[in-house]
Design a protein around this motif. Structure first.
Motif, mmCIF file in Angstrom:
data_model
loop_
_atom_site.group_PDB
_atom_site.id
_atom_site.type_symbol
_atom_site.label_atom_id
_atom_site.label_comp_id
_atom_site.label_asym_id
_atom_site.label_seq_id
_atom_site.Cartn_x
_atom_site.Cartn_y
_atom_site.Cartn_z
ATOM 1 N N SER A 4 38.681 41.819 47.431
ATOM 2 C CA SER A 4 38.052 40.592 46.471
ATOM 3 C C SER A 4 39.631 39.901 45.827
ATOM 4 N N ASP A 5 39.509 39.186 45.172
ATOM 5 C CA ASP A 5 40.420 38.460 44.346
ATOM 6 C C ASP A 5 40.505 38.993 42.865
ATOM 7 N N ALA A 6 40.818 38.273 41.832
ATOM 8 C CA ALA A 6 40.691 38.857 40.389
ATOM 9 C C ALA A 6 39.554 37.952 40.001
ATOM 10 N N GLN A 7 38.743 36.880 40.552
ATOM 11 C CA GLN A 7 37.960 36.454 40.822
ATOM 12 C C GLN A 7 37.118 37.133 41.055
ATOM 13 N N GLY A 8 37.068 38.191 41.726
ATOM 14 C CA GLY A 8 35.817 38.485 42.467
ATOM 15 C C GLY A 8 35.275 38.062 43.923
ATOM 16 N N ASN A 9 35.924 37.146 43.835
ATOM 17 C CA ASN A 9 35.593 36.624 45.264
ATOM 18 C C ASN A 9 36.067 37.111 46.833
ATOM 19 N N ARG A 10 34.675 37.471 47.375
ATOM 20 C CA ARG A 10 35.591 38.578 48.786
ATOM 21 C C ARG A 10 36.337 37.824 49.879
#
Length: 177
Positions: free
Chosen positions: A103-109
Motif C-alpha cells: 500500500s502507498d501512503a494514501q492506502g492505495n493497494r
C-alpha cells in the motif's frame, strides 16, 4: 449475435509476448466478460467488435495500446526494514521475481515485483508486468449473448481464478488481461 456494447462475450485466446505464450484460455473455459465495461484493454475490445461466434482474429498491440511503457519512477528502492513482520524479515517473499502486495501512503493497494534484494534496500517495480511489451493475440469469439441479472452480480471473469480475477472474488492480485 455480434459482439457489441453490454453483451456477454466469451473468447478463447492466446497471448504471445517475446515469442513465448504469456497467457491463454484453457480448453472449454473461455474468458467471459461484459463488452464495453472496461474489463479488458480497449484495443482488445476494438479488435473483436462486430465479430460473431466462430470468427477469429489475430492482432498486435503496441505497449501504448497495451499496458503502457515502463515508467522509470515506478521502480524504487525501499528500505529493507519495511518488510519486517513480527520483528523478523519476511524472507519468504523477498526474492527476485516475487510479487508483493503493498500500500502507498494514501492506502492505495498495488502489486510490486521484487527486482533486487540488497543489504539495506529492496528494489521494487510497480509497473504492470506487461508494461513495455508488445502483445500478440490470437482470439476466437465462442459466444455472444445478452447479459443476465446473474452476470451483473459478479463472477470470476478468468474462468477458474488461476491468476486472480477482475472483481476480486478470488484474491487481490488480478493479473488477468
Amino acid at each position: 449475435m455480434k459482439v457489441a456494447q453490454n453483451k456477454m462475450v466469451g473468447v478463447d485466446y492466446k497471448l504471445t509476448v517475446d515469442g513465448k505464450i504469456a497467457d491463454q484460455s484453457r480448453p472449454g473455459q473461455p474468458l467471459e466478460f461484459i463488452f464495453g465495461t472496461g474489463m479488458l484493454l480497449p484495443k482488445f475490445e476494438e479488435a473483436i467488435l462486430g465479430k460473431e461466434p466462430g470468427e477469429a482474429v489475430s492482432f498486435t498491440l503496441s505497449p501504448k495500446d497495451g499496458y503502457g511503457e515502463v515508467i522509470a519512477e515506478a521502480i524504487v528502492d525501499l528500505p529493507k526494514n519495511i518488510f519486517m513482520v513480527d520483528g523478523k524479515l519476511a524472507e519468504d517473499i523477498l526474492f527476485e521475481g516475487s510479487q508483493v502486495p503493498m500500500s502507498d501512503a494514501q492506502g492505495n493497494r498495488m502489486m510490486g515485483i521484487v527486482k533486487e534484494v540488497g543489504d539495506e534496500h529492496v528494489k521494487m517495480d510497480f509497473n504492470h508486468p506487461m508494461a513495455g511489451k508488445t502483445l500478440n493475440f490470437e482470439v476466437e469469439v465462442v459466444s455472444v449473448r445478452d447479459v443476465t441479472p446473474e452476470d451483473l452480480q459478479g463472477h470470476c471473469s478468468c474462468g477458474d481464478c488461476h491468476d486472480g480475477c477482475h472483481d476480486g472474488c478470488c484474491d487481490d492480485h488480478c493479473n488477468c488481461h
